[in-house]
Scaffold this active site. Structure first.
Site, mmCIF file in Angstrom:
data_model
loop_
_atom_site.group_PDB
_atom_site.id
_atom_site.type_symbol
_atom_site.label_atom_id
_atom_site.label_comp_id
_atom_site.label_asym_id
_atom_site.label_seq_id
_atom_site.Cartn_x
_atom_site.Cartn_y
_atom_site.Cartn_z
ATOM 1 N N CYS A 259 3.077 8.202 2.039
ATOM 2 C CA CYS A 259 3.424 7.191 3.041
ATOM 3 C C CYS A 259 3.722 5.884 2.311
ATOM 4 C CB CYS A 259 2.224 7.055 3.985
ATOM 5 S SG CYS A 259 2.441 5.816 5.232
ATOM 6 N N CYS B 120 2.865 -5.773 16.410
ATOM 7 C CA CYS B 120 2.303 -4.822 17.375
ATOM 8 C C CYS B 120 0.793 -5.047 17.432
ATOM 9 C CB CYS B 120 2.621 -3.387 16.950
ATOM 10 S SG CYS B 120 4.387 -3.108 16.828
ATOM 11 N N CYS C 123 4.585 -7.632 8.188
ATOM 12 C CA CYS C 123 5.556 -7.177 9.184
ATOM 13 C C CYS C 123 5.707 -8.270 10.240
ATOM 14 C CB CYS C 123 5.082 -5.880 9.841
ATOM 15 S SG CYS C 123 6.294 -5.244 11.024
ATOM 16 N N ASN D 201 -7.166 3.732 15.595
ATOM 17 C CA ASN D 201 -8.051 3.465 14.472
ATOM 18 C C ASN D 201 -8.472 2.006 14.573
ATOM 19 O OD1 ASN D 201 -9.213 4.424 12.132
ATOM 20 N ND2 ASN D 201 -7.255 4.911 11.172
ATOM 21 N N SER E 211 10.013 5.993 10.302
ATOM 22 C CA SER E 211 9.316 5.652 11.541
ATOM 23 C C SER E 211 9.714 4.234 11.956
ATOM 24 C CB SER E 211 7.807 5.727 11.312
ATOM 25 O OG SER E 211 7.115 5.321 12.465
ATOM 26 N N GLU F 102 0.824 -1.202 0.000
ATOM 27 C CA GLU F 102 0.000 0.000 0.000
ATOM 28 C C GLU F 102 0.861 1.256 0.000
ATOM 29 O OE1 GLU F 102 -3.003 -2.072 3.210
ATOM 30 O OE2 GLU F 102 -2.088 -0.156 3.635
ATOM 31 N N GLY G 120 5.307 -2.494 7.221
ATOM 32 C CA GLY G 120 6.660 -2.986 7.478
ATOM 33 C C GLY G 120 7.479 -2.110 8.404
ATOM 34 N N CYS H 88 -1.911 -3.089 15.143
ATOM 35 C CA CYS H 88 -1.543 -2.799 13.761
ATOM 36 C C CYS H 88 -1.952 -3.907 12.797
ATOM 37 C CB CYS H 88 -0.024 -2.583 13.688
ATOM 38 S SG CYS H 88 0.566 -2.327 12.026
ATOM 39 N N CYS I 158 -2.179 1.683 8.740
ATOM 40 C CA CYS I 158 -1.333 0.900 7.846
ATOM 41 C C CYS I 158 -1.739 -0.566 7.797
ATOM 42 C CB CYS I 158 0.141 1.063 8.210
ATOM 43 S SG CYS I 158 0.619 0.285 9.751
ATOM 44 N N SER J 260 7.762 4.931 17.188
ATOM 45 C CA SER J 260 6.444 4.462 17.614
ATOM 46 C C SER J 260 6.580 4.041 19.066
ATOM 47 C CB SER J 260 6.014 3.272 16.756
ATOM 48 O OG SER J 260 5.706 3.699 15.462
HETATM 49 N N1 SAH Z 1 6.994 -0.152 11.469
HETATM 50 C C1 SAH Z 1 7.105 1.245 11.626
HETATM 51 C C2 SAH Z 1 6.396 2.031 10.531
HETATM 52 C C3 SAH Z 1 5.013 1.572 10.153
HETATM 53 S S1 SAH Z 1 3.705 1.714 11.333
HETATM 54 C C4 SAH Z 1 6.651 1.700 12.994
HETATM 55 O O1 SAH Z 1 6.093 0.879 13.701
HETATM 56 O O2 SAH Z 1 6.885 2.849 13.331
HETATM 57 C C5 SAH Z 1 3.627 3.438 11.540
HETATM 58 C C6 SAH Z 1 2.469 3.970 12.297
HETATM 59 O O3 SAH Z 1 1.190 3.584 11.782
HETATM 60 C C7 SAH Z 1 2.337 3.609 13.763
HETATM 61 O O4 SAH Z 1 3.255 4.136 14.638
HETATM 62 C C8 SAH Z 1 1.024 4.275 13.974
HETATM 63 O O5 SAH Z 1 1.254 5.643 14.092
HETATM 64 C C9 SAH Z 1 0.221 4.000 12.718
HETATM 65 N N2 SAH Z 1 -0.796 2.980 12.985
HETATM 66 C C10 SAH Z 1 -0.723 1.645 12.780
HETATM 67 N N3 SAH Z 1 -1.864 1.039 13.176
HETATM 68 C C11 SAH Z 1 -2.673 2.010 13.647
HETATM 69 C C12 SAH Z 1 -3.990 2.009 14.204
HETATM 70 N N4 SAH Z 1 -4.684 0.903 14.362
HETATM 71 N N5 SAH Z 1 -4.491 3.208 14.605
HETATM 72 C C13 SAH Z 1 -3.783 4.358 14.441
HETATM 73 N N6 SAH Z 1 -2.564 4.410 13.909
HETATM 74 C C14 SAH Z 1 -2.002 3.258 13.518
HETATM 75 FE FE1 SF4 Z 2 5.160 -3.613 12.142
HETATM 76 FE FE2 SF4 Z 2 5.179 -0.961 12.629
HETATM 77 FE FE3 SF4 Z 2 2.854 -2.316 12.448
HETATM 78 FE FE4 SF4 Z 2 4.478 -2.707 14.530
HETATM 79 S S1 SF4 Z 2 3.434 -0.775 13.974
HETATM 80 S S2 SF4 Z 2 3.425 -4.339 13.348
HETATM 81 S S3 SF4 Z 2 6.480 -2.557 13.587
HETATM 82 S S4 SF4 Z 2 4.320 -2.004 10.819
#
Ligand code: SAH
Ligand code: SF4
Length: 373
Positions: free
Chosen positions: A117, A128, A124, A312, A213, A96, A181, A131, A355, A236
């Site tokens: 972005c 987390c 990944c 989100n 990030s 994406e 990722g 995510c 993401c 993060s």
């Molecule tokens: N892996 C890296 C970069 C990708 S994720 C990292 O973890 O920093 C980057 C960002 O996506 C997260 O820090 C968060 O800000 C956002 N994100 C992911 N899932 C989300 C969710 N469910 N709600 C809000 N923001 C989210």
């Molecule tokens: Fe991977 Fe970043 Fe999502 Fe964590 S927040 S699962 S490191 S993409």
């Protein structure tokens, strides 16, 4: 592991590596520079458009390279400011790329600030808990051409309706490695890509407008600090104590705050600019005022800006976004302590902009393009 296609994409070459191949094939080295000019400044999409190159050199390019290693399969525009491209790679994996527009007051869409972005892995490995990218696990790393191509797709789409003094400049203002990722787990691709974006012969895009990030890979943060690239770093954080952070992000068990904070500090000191701490607010998990107080200490220590992001909702995950009142109370603690803080009010919720969500949904549909496993 990086997927190796039969023919590489031109977007993976640097001027030096292309020149070396061009000379080896018996052509003059300046042909490489001319090619890059067509690719990155004029942004054509096929060899025959490169009109000042001799036909036999264009044939050579065609025999040795492809242009785009990723093709759009879906282009979703939300009714606010976010546009999401779902791209299919040569092995049929999906990634994406999101374009976020922040309209400038009074000057209309053509002048909005645009942030792209990008994704750097398929899936990944870090899992987390908030995510969508981590839900289906990790499939593979992207190579540099697959990251550069995401930006070039956006650029070519935006060129026509973006006002800028110099048409060779990219049609967006910022690049963030915040898609699918973990950038620091695909370190070589990250650094090679940034060098291509940054190079004068490439997109000529200032490193200061690129943000990496990370979920907190402490050793790679230190390595990136020494790389000589003036990129911005966002961490993060999402938990201001080990107990809370480990509940949300498994990586915290490998690199707890006692390792992450000194690594981030080393980066901040090497670069001399403010870091960003991202903090998703999840009700009853990390939105207590004690977390806000602990976050104040970390932000001060790191000379960091805090970006609060209301969670989100991800399908299949239990957690909830706190009420606006709870969000405001959290932010107030930071403000009162003099910490620089913003809270992101939603963009692109209606197209699953968090993401990994669009890919997850598309893969779950029966009519999704078949994927290799
Ligand atoms: N892996 C890296 C970069 C990708 S994720 C990292 O973890 O920093 C980057 C960002 O996506 C997260 O820090 C968060 O800000 C956002 N994100 C992911 N899932 C989300 C969710 N469910 N709600 C809000 N923001 C989210
Ligand atoms: Fe991977 Fe970043 Fe999502 Fe964590 S927040 S699962 S490191 S993409």
């Amino acid at each position: 592991m990086v997927f190796k296609p039969e023919k590489p994409s031109i977007f993976g070459e640097s001027l030096e590596s292309l020149s070396a191949r061009v000379v080896e094939a018996g052509y003059k080295p300046f042909r490489a520079r001319q090619t890059m000019e067509w690719v990155y400044k004029k942004r054509v999409g096929d060899w025959d458009a490169m009109s000042n190159l001799p036909k036999d050199f264009r044939n050579w390019l065609n025999a040795h390279y492809i242009f785009y290693p990723a093709e759009p399969v879906l282009d979703k525009r939300s009714n606010d400011v976010t546009q999401k491209l779902l791209l299919q790679l040569e092995d049929r994996s999906l990634i994406e790329t999101v374009l976020i527009r922040a309209p400038q007051v009074g000057v209309g869409q053509a002048h909005s600030r645009k942030t792209v972005c990008v994704s750097i892995q398929v899936g990944c490995a870090y899992g987390c808990k908030f995510c969508a990218s981590g839900i289906a696990g990790f499939r593979r790393n992207l190579n540099p051409s697959e990251v550069v191509a995401q930006l070039m797709h956006i650029c070519r789409r935006e060129d026509a309706h973006t006002v800028r003094a110099d048409a060779s400049r990219p049609s967006f203002d910022n690049i963030v490695f915040m898609g699918m990722g973990e950038p620091l787990a695909n370190y070589d691709t990250l650094v090679k890509t940034i060098r291509i974006l940054n190079a004068q012969w490439g997109l000529d895009f200032g490193a200061r407008r690129i943000t990496v990030s990370t979920s907190g890979l402490a050793p790679q943060i230190k390595k990136l600090a020494e790389e000589g690239l003036a990129v911005r770093l966002a961490i993060s954080l999402h938990g201001a104590t080990d107990a809370v952070r480990s509940q949300i992000m498994p990586i915290n068990q490998r690199f707890p705050l006692s390792e992450l904070i000194p690594a981030a500090k080393a980066f901040q000191q090497a670069h001399g600019r403010m870091l960003t701490l991202e903090f998703i607010l999840i009700e009853g998990v990390n939105d207590g005022l004690d977390q806000a107080a602990a976050l104040v200490e970390i932000a001060r220590e790191l000379h960091a800006h805090v970006n609060c992001i209301p969670y989100n909702k991800v399908e299949g995950l239990e957690w909830k976004r706190p009420s606006i009142r709870r969000q405001d109370a959290f932010v107030e603690v930071l403000k009162k302590a003099g910490v620089s803080v913003t809270i992101r009010r939603e963009k692109g919720h209606d197209i699953d902009a968090a993401c990994g969500q669009l890919r997850l949904k598309t893969e779950a549909q029966d009519d999704a393009p078949p994927l290799q496993s």
